[in-house]
Design a protein around this motif. Sequence first.
Motif, PDB file in Angstrom:
ATOM      1  N   VAL A  58       0.948  -1.168  -0.071  1.00 17.42           N
ATOM      2  CA  VAL A  58       0.056  -0.081  -0.024  1.00 17.42           C
ATOM      3  C   VAL A  58       0.981   1.294   0.141  1.00 17.42           C
ATOM      4  O   VAL A  58       1.622   1.255   0.805  1.00 17.42           O
ATOM      5  N   PRO A  59       0.925   2.054  -1.081  1.00 15.64           N
ATOM      6  CA  PRO A  59       1.820   3.421  -1.052  1.00 15.64           C
ATOM      7  C   PRO A  59       1.548   4.406  -0.088  1.00 15.64           C
ATOM      8  O   PRO A  59      -0.091   4.235   0.278  1.00 15.64           O
ATOM      9  N   VAL A  60       2.052   4.892   0.564  1.00 11.40           N
ATOM     10  CA  VAL A  60       1.680   5.857   1.563  1.00 11.40           C
ATOM     11  C   VAL A  60       2.374   7.280   1.133  1.00 11.40           C
ATOM     12  O   VAL A  60       3.400   7.514   0.437  1.00 11.40           O
ATOM     13  N   SER A  76      -1.764   6.965  -0.106  1.00  9.19           N
ATOM     14  CA  SER A  76      -1.590   7.600  -1.256  1.00  9.19           C
ATOM     15  C   SER A  76      -2.522   6.935  -2.264  1.00  9.19           C
ATOM     16  O   SER A  76      -2.265   5.500  -2.664  1.00  9.19           O
ATOM     17  N   TYR A  77      -3.285   7.620  -3.313  1.00  9.69           N
ATOM     18  CA  TYR A  77      -3.982   7.094  -4.195  1.00  9.69           C
ATOM     19  C   TYR A  77      -3.368   7.584  -5.642  1.00  9.69           C
ATOM     20  O   TYR A  77      -4.213   7.606  -6.523  1.00  9.69           O
ATOM     21  N   ASP A  78      -2.154   7.986  -5.678  1.00  5.93           N
ATOM     22  CA  ASP A  78      -1.626   8.601  -6.862  1.00  5.93           C
ATOM     23  C   ASP A  78      -1.637   7.568  -8.112  1.00  5.93           C
ATOM     24  O   ASP A  78      -1.711   7.628  -9.309  1.00  5.93           O
ATOM     25  N   THR A  79      -1.313   6.244  -7.661  1.00  6.59           N
ATOM     26  CA  THR A  79      -1.688   5.041  -8.561  1.00  6.59           C
ATOM     27  C   THR A  79      -2.888   4.387  -8.441  1.00  6.59           C
ATOM     28  O   THR A  79      -3.135   4.314  -7.246  1.00  6.59           O
ATOM     29  N   ASN A  80      -3.075   3.679  -9.260  1.00  5.27           N
ATOM     30  CA  ASN A  80      -4.417   2.691  -9.022  1.00  5.27           C
ATOM     31  C   ASN A  80      -4.209   1.406  -8.376  1.00  5.27           C
ATOM     32  O   ASN A  80      -4.187   0.321  -9.113  1.00  5.27           O
ATOM     33  N   THR A 111     -12.187  -0.966  -3.563  1.00  4.98           N
ATOM     34  CA  THR A 111     -13.067  -0.081  -4.335  1.00  4.98           C
ATOM     35  C   THR A 111     -13.117   1.207  -3.373  1.00  4.98           C
ATOM     36  O   THR A 111     -13.152   2.243  -3.853  1.00  4.98           O
ATOM     37  N   GLN A 112     -13.349   1.244  -2.114  1.00  5.34           N
ATOM     38  CA  GLN A 112     -13.416   2.294  -1.256  1.00  5.34           C
ATOM     39  C   GLN A 112     -12.134   2.810  -0.874  1.00  5.34           C
ATOM     40  O   GLN A 112     -10.989   2.200  -0.912  1.00  5.34           O
ATOM     41  N   LYS A 113     -12.097   3.935  -0.223  1.00  6.91           N
ATOM     42  CA  LYS A 113     -10.828   4.657   0.243  1.00  6.91           C
ATOM     43  C   LYS A 113     -10.866   5.242   1.475  1.00  6.91           C
ATOM     44  O   LYS A 113     -11.877   5.712   2.064  1.00  6.91           O
ATOM     45  N   TRP A 114      -9.702   4.885   2.161  1.00  4.35           N
ATOM     46  CA  TRP A 114      -9.534   5.244   3.369  1.00  4.35           C
ATOM     47  C   TRP A 114      -8.399   6.263   3.618  1.00  4.35           C
ATOM     48  O   TRP A 114      -7.263   5.976   2.791  1.00  4.35           O
ATOM     49  N   ASP A 115      -8.411   7.425   4.458  1.00  2.12           N
ATOM     50  CA  ASP A 115      -7.190   8.157   4.549  1.00  2.12           C
ATOM     51  C   ASP A 115      -5.987   7.825   5.164  1.00  2.12           C
ATOM     52  O   ASP A 115      -5.079   7.842   4.640  1.00  2.12           O
ATOM     53  N   PHE A 116      -6.319   7.047   6.300  1.00  2.00           N
ATOM     54  CA  PHE A 116      -5.206   6.829   7.197  1.00  2.00           C
ATOM     55  C   PHE A 116      -4.822   5.358   7.023  1.00  2.00           C
ATOM     56  O   PHE A 116      -5.747   4.619   7.115  1.00  2.00           O
ATOM     57  N   LEU A 117      -3.623   5.001   6.835  1.00  2.00           N
ATOM     58  CA  LEU A 117      -3.467   3.498   7.045  1.00  2.00           C
ATOM     59  C   LEU A 117      -3.788   2.596   8.366  1.00  2.00           C
ATOM     60  O   LEU A 117      -4.088   1.394   8.146  1.00  2.00           O
ATOM     61  N   LEU A 118      -3.635   3.070   9.402  1.00  2.19           N
ATOM     62  CA  LEU A 118      -3.813   2.811  10.594  1.00  2.19           C
ATOM     63  C   LEU A 118      -5.544   2.195  10.618  1.00  2.19           C
ATOM     64  O   LEU A 118      -5.896   0.981  10.688  1.00  2.19           O
TER      65      LEU A 118
END
Length: 215
Positions: A58-60, A76-80, A111-118
């Motif tokens: 998971v890129p951060v 990070s969601y700069d890449t898919n 498919t969904q997005k979370w802001d924080f890795l934790l």
Amino acid sequence: MKNSKALLTTSFFAPIQYYCKLIRYPEIIIEQWEHYSKQSYRNRCNIYGANGVLPLSVPVVKATNKKVFTKDVKISYDTNWQKLHWKGIEAAYKSSPFYEYYIDDLERFFTQKWDFLLEYNNEIQKEIFGILEIDPIIKFSEDFIDFGTSEYDDFREKIHPKVSKLETDQTFTAKKYTQVFGDKYGFIENLSILDLIFNLGPDSLSYLESINSNL
């Protein structure tokens, strides 16, 4: 087991070794005040692909300060990467016995997005708890817990993908089970919990318990 509490890092689709701790200890503490460490299970897992071990990371978001707390690490969601992970898991496990049984429950994590890795890892962990039908007591550190603190069995450095980083964990010895590509490359131990549930399904918990019972 010296203590009733185990100290762990956060982990992305954690390895089997990690889940053995989750079912063994009455209480688990997740360290959130450590300085984030790269190239660890905090943001990666290993699955069994057609060519052997396949790491998924998971890129951060790169921090402006080198010393960022794990609780503050953003995804990070700069890449898919979610799409790539999804395709990798499908290719690895579509022919496994329990892929169709569990995959719909896991789709939202790609498919969904979370802001924080934790936060993301915690939601994944809850889903896996449901699949395994376990309900461990999980708490989060209120401050950084120093190494060598006698109150905990500390596995923060003992569960790590890089062998050079590992400290000896005398409480874990992998046991062989059937894997999709096992006939091609042989048994690969301590992969992500995904490998276990897709291959063993409802017997996954019994497998984890059998490892702990040998201690």
